[in-house]
Design a protein around this motif. Structure first.
Motif: not given
Length: 358
Positions: A60-62, A71-74, A79-81, A224-226
């Motif tokens: 999400y940070t990227i 686009i929402s974080f949820l 999509l990550t899962i 670097y946060k990502a």
């Protein structure tokens, strides 16, 4: 309609492989391993919620390079899962999960940005893994009595990790995709395909590479946060081994668990082509656990319990594939704009060719 069809194909393929895995492991084996862990099984399953949370936060940070990115974080978490669920059942990983994520997220970002963000996160995921192995090396030297053979192996791992980290950073600075495809033009089996693909898609590939490079060169804080978020997710994954070994009556520390994950994942990734790392994970855990003078057979139990956890999250991920938001009407407009941009990029070359003909 095409995206829906692809979604259904991925879901059916995933469910078929999921069923095969259950058959291969055996329902009785799954039930007995759940029984071994008792109430700890819920912690073993549950620890992956924060792990996936930080994986998603890294991606999400990227993605969030501009405030107008809608686009929402949820959605990114979902999509990550699902993406990891598809990767678990595919030989070599990245075969199903990454194309799936590109297909889904391009509705919000457009094809080029979706592709670059997924590739940039995949590179970040590898990068954090190499840093994790580098962190494991001094821990092994401190907490495990080293032998000559082990020290030599650690030196080799150190050199390989540093080399791969250097190459990934170079890829982030200058782009990676076009260089890889241009290198493939020298490989006998695929050189024809690579040459044709580069000629046809060169402008698009350049755009993807530019956007990957933009993350590191223009947004270093986000970069670097990502990296920190994904690295922290890997640290959290050691809690799974800690919970399993505690449930099995073994006294281990969290540091021990970090080392065990490091050694076992290194061994498993050497044989990355095996679906769900069948056979290689057991050997990896056995190697790691014997380093702490723990019973050799314990590696099989730990591996089987992690497989049961994976099966649970694969099922969750496959179910999430069917949960899709309402159709984004701005998507088709975005695709049309991309086509216009593509034509404008290619137009000068076209005009130049016409002049040469005259």
């Amino acid at each position: 309609m095409k995206a829906k069809r692809l979604r259904n194909i991925l879901l059916i393929a995933g469910l078929l492989i999921f069923s095969f895995m259950i058959y291969k492991i055996g329902i009785d084996v799954i039930a007995s391993n759940i029984a071994k862990t008792g109430w700890w099984f819920f912690a073993i399953i549950g620890i992956w919620i924060p792990i996936y949370f930080f994986n998603a936060l890294s991606w999400y940070t990227i993605i969030k390079d501009k405030k107008e990115t809608k686009i929402s974080f949820l959605r990114v978490m979902k999509l990550t899962i699902s993406g990891y669920a598809l990767n678990y059942v595919a030989p070599g990983g990245l075969v199903g999960g990454e194309p799936y994520k590109i297909m889904e997220i391009r509705e919000n970002l457009g094809t080029a940005k979706a592709t670059s963000s997924v590739i940039a996160y995949a590179m970040m995921h590898f990068l954090s893994h190499f840093f994790y192995w580098l962190m494991t090396i001094p821990l092994v030297l401190i907490f495990i009595p080293t032998q000559k053979g082990l020290t030599t192996s650690l030196i080799v791992v150190f050199v390989v990790c540093v080399t791969l980290i250097f190459l990934l950073f170079r890829g982030y600075k200058k782009g990676l995709i076009l260089n890889i495809l241009q290198s493939l033009q020298k490989v006998p089996v695929v050189k024809k395909w690579a040459r044709k693909f580069v000629l046809k898609q060169k402008n698009n590939l350049q755009r993807v590479d530019e956007q990957i490079a933009e993350l590191h060169n223009n947004r270093p804080v986000a970069f670097y946060k990502a990296l920190v978020f994904d690295f922290f997710a890997r640290i959290l994954s050691a809690l799974e081994v800690f919970f399993i070994l505690t449930a099995l009556g073994q006294e281990v520390t969290f540091i021990d668990s970090i080392i065990i994950i490091g050694i076992s994942s290194l061994f498993a990734n050497i044989f990355f082509f095996s679906p769900m790392q069948l056979g290689t994970r057991e050997a990896g855990f056995a190697l790691a656990l014997t380093s702490f003078s723990l019973p050799l057979g314990l590696g099989v139990s730990v591996s089987l319990i992690t497989r049961v956890r994976e099966l649970a999250w694969i099922l969750i991920g496959l179910v999430l594939i069917k949960i899709h938001p309402a159709k984004n009407h701005s998507y088709h407009k975005m695709i049309q704009e991309e086509k216009i941009i593509q034509k404008e990029i290619e137009q000068p070359n076209y005009n130049k060719n016409e002049e040469n003909r005259c």
